[in-house]
Design a protein around this motif. Structure first.
Motif, PDB file in Angstrom:
ATOM      1  N   GLY A 387       0.820  -1.201   0.000  1.00  0.00           N
ATOM      2  CA  GLY A 387       0.000   0.000   0.000  1.00  0.00           C
ATOM      3  C   GLY A 387       0.852   1.247   0.000  1.00  0.00           C
ATOM      4  O   GLY A 387       2.067   1.188   0.142  1.00  0.00           O
ATOM      5  N   GLY A 388       0.186   2.381  -0.171  1.00  0.00           N
ATOM      6  CA  GLY A 388       0.876   3.660  -0.186  1.00  0.00           C
ATOM      7  C   GLY A 388      -0.031   4.734   0.351  1.00  0.00           C
ATOM      8  O   GLY A 388      -1.022   4.455   1.039  1.00  0.00           O
ATOM      9  N   ALA A 389       0.289   5.981   0.022  1.00  0.00           N
ATOM     10  CA  ALA A 389      -0.474   7.109   0.546  1.00  0.00           C
ATOM     11  C   ALA A 389      -1.883   7.154  -0.007  1.00  0.00           C
ATOM     12  O   ALA A 389      -2.804   7.611   0.657  1.00  0.00           O
ATOM     13  N   PHE A 390      -2.070   6.678  -1.248  1.00  0.00           N
ATOM     14  CA  PHE A 390      -3.361   6.835  -1.900  1.00  0.00           C
ATOM     15  C   PHE A 390      -4.074   5.516  -2.192  1.00  0.00           C
ATOM     16  O   PHE A 390      -5.238   5.531  -2.572  1.00  0.00           O
ATOM     17  N   SER A 391      -3.400   4.399  -2.078  1.00  0.00           N
ATOM     18  CA  SER A 391      -4.019   3.164  -2.519  1.00  0.00           C
ATOM     19  C   SER A 391      -3.484   1.965  -1.765  1.00  0.00           C
ATOM     20  O   SER A 391      -2.524   2.072  -1.002  1.00  0.00           O
ATOM     21  N   ARG A 392      -4.124   0.819  -2.006  1.00  0.00           N
ATOM     22  CA  ARG A 392      -3.678  -0.421  -1.419  1.00  0.00           C
ATOM     23  C   ARG A 392      -3.917  -1.524  -2.422  1.00  0.00           C
ATOM     24  O   ARG A 392      -4.898  -1.511  -3.166  1.00  0.00           O
ATOM     25  N   VAL A 393      -3.003  -2.512  -2.462  1.00  0.00           N
ATOM     26  CA  VAL A 393      -3.101  -3.637  -3.384  1.00  0.00           C
ATOM     27  C   VAL A 393      -3.314  -4.910  -2.574  1.00  0.00           C
ATOM     28  O   VAL A 393      -2.548  -5.209  -1.660  1.00  0.00           O
ATOM     29  N   SER A 394      -4.371  -5.640  -2.917  1.00  0.00           N
ATOM     30  CA  SER A 394      -4.703  -6.882  -2.225  1.00  0.00           C
ATOM     31  C   SER A 394      -4.774  -8.027  -3.213  1.00  0.00           C
ATOM     32  O   SER A 394      -4.982  -7.826  -4.416  1.00  0.00           O
ATOM     33  N   GLU A 395      -4.615  -9.217  -2.702  1.00  0.00           N
ATOM     34  CA  GLU A 395      -4.783 -10.414  -3.523  1.00  0.00           C
ATOM     35  C   GLU A 395      -6.261 -10.788  -3.545  1.00  0.00           C
ATOM     36  O   GLU A 395      -6.923 -10.775  -2.509  1.00  0.00           O
ATOM     37  N   VAL A 396      -6.788 -11.084  -4.726  1.00  0.00           N
ATOM     38  CA  VAL A 396      -8.174 -11.521  -4.844  1.00  0.00           C
ATOM     39  C   VAL A 396      -8.221 -12.818  -5.633  1.00  0.00           C
ATOM     40  O   VAL A 396      -7.353 -13.096  -6.463  1.00  0.00           O
ATOM     41  N   THR A 397      -9.243 -13.614  -5.361  1.00  0.00           N
ATOM     42  CA  THR A 397      -9.429 -14.889  -6.049  1.00  0.00           C
ATOM     43  C   THR A 397     -10.731 -14.862  -6.828  1.00  0.00           C
ATOM     44  O   THR A 397     -11.779 -14.480  -6.284  1.00  0.00           O
ATOM     45  N   GLU A 398     -10.656 -15.219  -8.121  1.00  0.00           N
ATOM     46  CA  GLU A 398     -11.858 -15.288  -8.953  1.00  0.00           C
ATOM     47  C   GLU A 398     -12.549 -16.618  -8.677  1.00  0.00           C
ATOM     48  O   GLU A 398     -11.941 -17.675  -8.763  1.00  0.00           O
ATOM     49  N   GLU A 399     -13.830 -16.565  -8.333  1.00  0.00           N
ATOM     50  CA  GLU A 399     -14.535 -17.721  -7.791  1.00  0.00           C
ATOM     51  C   GLU A 399     -14.630 -18.892  -8.743  1.00  0.00           C
ATOM     52  O   GLU A 399     -14.391 -20.048  -8.370  1.00  0.00           O
ATOM     53  N   SER A 400     -14.947 -18.669 -10.019  1.00  0.00           N
ATOM     54  CA  SER A 400     -15.222 -19.790 -10.920  1.00  0.00           C
ATOM     55  C   SER A 400     -13.962 -20.504 -11.385  1.00  0.00           C
ATOM     56  O   SER A 400     -14.001 -21.685 -11.729  1.00  0.00           O
ATOM     57  N   THR A 401     -12.819 -19.794 -11.405  1.00  0.00           N
ATOM     58  CA  THR A 401     -11.586 -20.399 -11.903  1.00  0.00           C
ATOM     59  C   THR A 401     -10.563 -20.681 -10.803  1.00  0.00           C
ATOM     60  O   THR A 401      -9.683 -21.517 -10.981  1.00  0.00           O
ATOM     61  N   GLY A 402     -10.660 -19.945  -9.693  1.00  0.00           N
ATOM     62  CA  GLY A 402      -9.644 -20.070  -8.654  1.00  0.00           C
ATOM     63  C   GLY A 402      -8.392 -19.266  -8.972  1.00  0.00           C
ATOM     64  O   GLY A 402      -7.419 -19.301  -8.224  1.00  0.00           O
ATOM     65  N   ASN A 403      -8.407 -18.539 -10.093  1.00  0.00           N
ATOM     66  CA  ASN A 403      -7.256 -17.714 -10.459  1.00  0.00           C
ATOM     67  C   ASN A 403      -7.116 -16.551  -9.487  1.00  0.00           C
ATOM     68  O   ASN A 403      -8.117 -15.997  -9.007  1.00  0.00           O
ATOM     69  N   THR A 404      -5.875 -16.169  -9.201  1.00  0.00           N
ATOM     70  CA  THR A 404      -5.629 -15.042  -8.312  1.00  0.00           C
ATOM     71  C   THR A 404      -5.142 -13.838  -9.103  1.00  0.00           C
ATOM     72  O   THR A 404      -4.451 -13.979 -10.110  1.00  0.00           O
ATOM     73  N   TYR A 405      -5.511 -12.660  -8.622  1.00  0.00           N
ATOM     74  CA  TYR A 405      -5.141 -11.410  -9.267  1.00  0.00           C
ATOM     75  C   TYR A 405      -4.707 -10.412  -8.199  1.00  0.00           C
ATOM     76  O   TYR A 405      -4.988 -10.598  -7.011  1.00  0.00           O
ATOM     77  N   ALA A 406      -4.036  -9.373  -8.627  1.00  0.00           N
ATOM     78  CA  ALA A 406      -3.723  -8.256  -7.741  1.00  0.00           C
ATOM     79  C   ALA A 406      -4.764  -7.170  -7.975  1.00  0.00           C
ATOM     80  O   ALA A 406      -4.972  -6.738  -9.108  1.00  0.00           O
ATOM     81  N   MET A 407      -5.458  -6.765  -6.911  1.00  0.00           N
ATOM     82  CA  MET A 407      -6.529  -5.774  -7.029  1.00  0.00           C
ATOM     83  C   MET A 407      -6.108  -4.487  -6.343  1.00  0.00           C
ATOM     84  O   MET A 407      -5.734  -4.497  -5.168  1.00  0.00           O
ATOM     85  N   LYS A 408      -6.162  -3.391  -7.065  1.00  0.00           N
ATOM     86  CA  LYS A 408      -5.766  -2.103  -6.511  1.00  0.00           C
ATOM     87  C   LYS A 408      -7.003  -1.283  -6.170  1.00  0.00           C
ATOM     88  O   LYS A 408      -7.894  -1.117  -6.999  1.00  0.00           O
TER      89      LYS A 408
END
Length: 459
Positions: A387-408
């Motif tokens: 994270g930083g002063a204006f934002s934060r990045v979290s890990e998210v999982t897409e339900e149907s595939t189980g694929n993970t992404y970085a969400m800002k």
């Protein structure tokens, strides 16, 4: 292998321009007006160019420019005198006051940041230092105050000047590469958007006269376009002799079969003059667009047919083509006043084509009847990656595939202050970063968050 007849440099330029007009259906590329310097400004002297260039090469965005472009940018910088005690940059300034980069020619400066109502010195700047570089890229408020502690002189680089040369160079190269890609028969199945995706995937390589670019019999995993220079093509002949089979010039291409199959090279390509080529690796091509065989068969796939029918349905309803909406749900943990943890759902609207793209590998797209059901994208938020002063990045999982992404996720106030920052970040990501952080995942959450917060944003 592509080839053109022998010609001089002027004829080559005319040929490329002519092909550009033929492919785009328009006239020559529009020239942007050169930015004007302030009245009475004194440009940097030629004897100072090398020193300024060496200083600016500490800045990543400048370091990546070609030497001739660096020199053009430096030649448009000018001097500004700053008296002792004068504030050159004020924290929080926006607009024109936050649009310049400075290189210290003489004197000293102190960098101050306001913390809990008090200005604290966090850095010092003197001859050979640079500051204000963020202004070249984003229209954001200044993050610190910079004041002269002695009489000083700085060289000034304005954002408009930098962007003028950067944009001209980028547009010229992108147009040139796109033009070349349009002339490669094996890439005909690609749409114009996909070719534009490939433009930024090329790496530039240089070779000296006599140096081999590819060698007959060796594995082939790169496709090349000649940017500058000449090369000769040889093939083995009976008796161990080499036979010249082609001579390549600017805009010619070779090695295109490397994008389609993995097989030994059938010829050797050797530089005749100093040679600059644009190279595209098969792995990069596969990461950006997938196997070429799949692209060739794609036009007849049920998925493409369904998407075309969907767009046609939108056209019939609205009278103009458009992008169908789809629902996006983000599940995230919420901590209550008593420390209790519960789940909440942020509901937002996305684009159907993007939702389908993220769901690849889960529900089979060809089994979806887009006329009866609209897929929903469900993302579950996990650990915070940074994270930083204006934002934060979290890990998210897409339900149907189980694929993970970085969400800002960005603060609404930050989006309002720096919309250009968000736009350029999205463009850069969609243009090529496809490794650790999937493109849609990086900006989708920020978009969803804005929608959830009531902020209208163009995506």
């Amino acid at each position: 292998m592509g080839n053109t007849s022998s010609r001089g440099a002027e004829e080559q330029g005319n040929a490329v321009t002519g092909r550009a007009v033929g492919i785009t259906g328009g006239g020559p590329l529009k020239r942007l007006a050169t930015p004007k310097l302030p009245s009475g400004a004194v440009k940097a002297r030629q004897e100072d160019y090398q020193f300024i260039e060496e200083t600016l090469n500490k800045v990543l965005v400048f370091n990546k420019l070609e030497p001739h472009l660096q020199r053009k940018v430096v030649s448009e910088m000018y001097e500004r005198s700053v008296a002792a005690g004068e504030i050159l940059i004020k924290e929080g300034d926006t607009g024109l006051a936050a649009s310049e980069l400075y290189v210290v020619k003489a004197g000293k400066f102190e960098v101050l940041q306001r913390r809990q109502g008090v200005n604290i010195r966090v850095n010092l700047k003197e001859k050979g230092d640079v500051f204000g570089e963020l202004a070249l890229m984003y229209n954001c408020p200044r993050t610190a105050t910079v004041a002269a502690t002695t009489d000083a002189v700085v060289w000034v680089l304005e954002r408009d000047v930098f962007r003028y040369f950067l944009r001209n160079a980028a547009e010229a190269q992108a147009s040139e590469v796109e033009l070349f890609l349009n002339s490669v028969p094996i890439l005909n199945p690609l749409s114009q958007e996909e070719k534009l995706q490939l433009v930024d995937a090329f790496d530039e390589k240089t070779y000296q006269p006599g140096e081999k670019v590819v060698t007959e019999g060796e594995p082939g995993d790169y496709f090349y376009i000649i940017k500058e220079g000449e090369a000769v093509v040889h093939q083995s002949a009976p008796g161990g002799q080499r036979r010249k089979v082609n001579h390549l010039f600017r805009s010619d291409f070779f090695g295109e079969r490397a994008l389609l199959v993995s097989e030994p090279r059938i010829a050797t390509v050797e530089a005749v003059t100093p040679l600059t080529v644009l190279a595209l690796a098969r792995d990069t091509f596969l990461n950006v667009l997938g196997p070429l065989e799949a692209l060739m068969a794609r036009e007849k796939s049920p998925q493409v047919i369904a998407q075309r029918l969907s767009k046609l349905g939108t056209f019939k309803k609205t009278g103009s083509p458009g992008r169908l909406p789809a629902e996006v749900l983000i599940k995230r943990r919420k901590r209550g006043k008593n420390g209790e943890v519960s789940w909440e759902v942020v509901r937002a609207r996305g684009h159907l084509d993007e939702v389908l793209e993220m769901r690849k590998g889960g529900t089979k797209l060809e089994e979806l009847d887009l006329t009866k059901e609209t897929p929903t994208l469900i993302l579950t938020e996990g650990a915070v990656l940074g994270g930083g002063a204006f934002s934060r990045v979290s890990e998210v999982t897409e339900e149907s595939t189980g694929n993970t992404y970085a969400m800002k996720r960005m603060r609404k106030s930050a989006v309002v202050q720096c919309p250009e920052h968000v736009y350029f970040e999205q463009v850069c990501i969609l243009g090529g970063l496809n490794a650790c952080f999937q493109s849609l995942g990086l900006w989708l959450a920020a978009w969803c968050f804005m929608k959830h917060s009531g902020l209208n944003a163009a995506t």
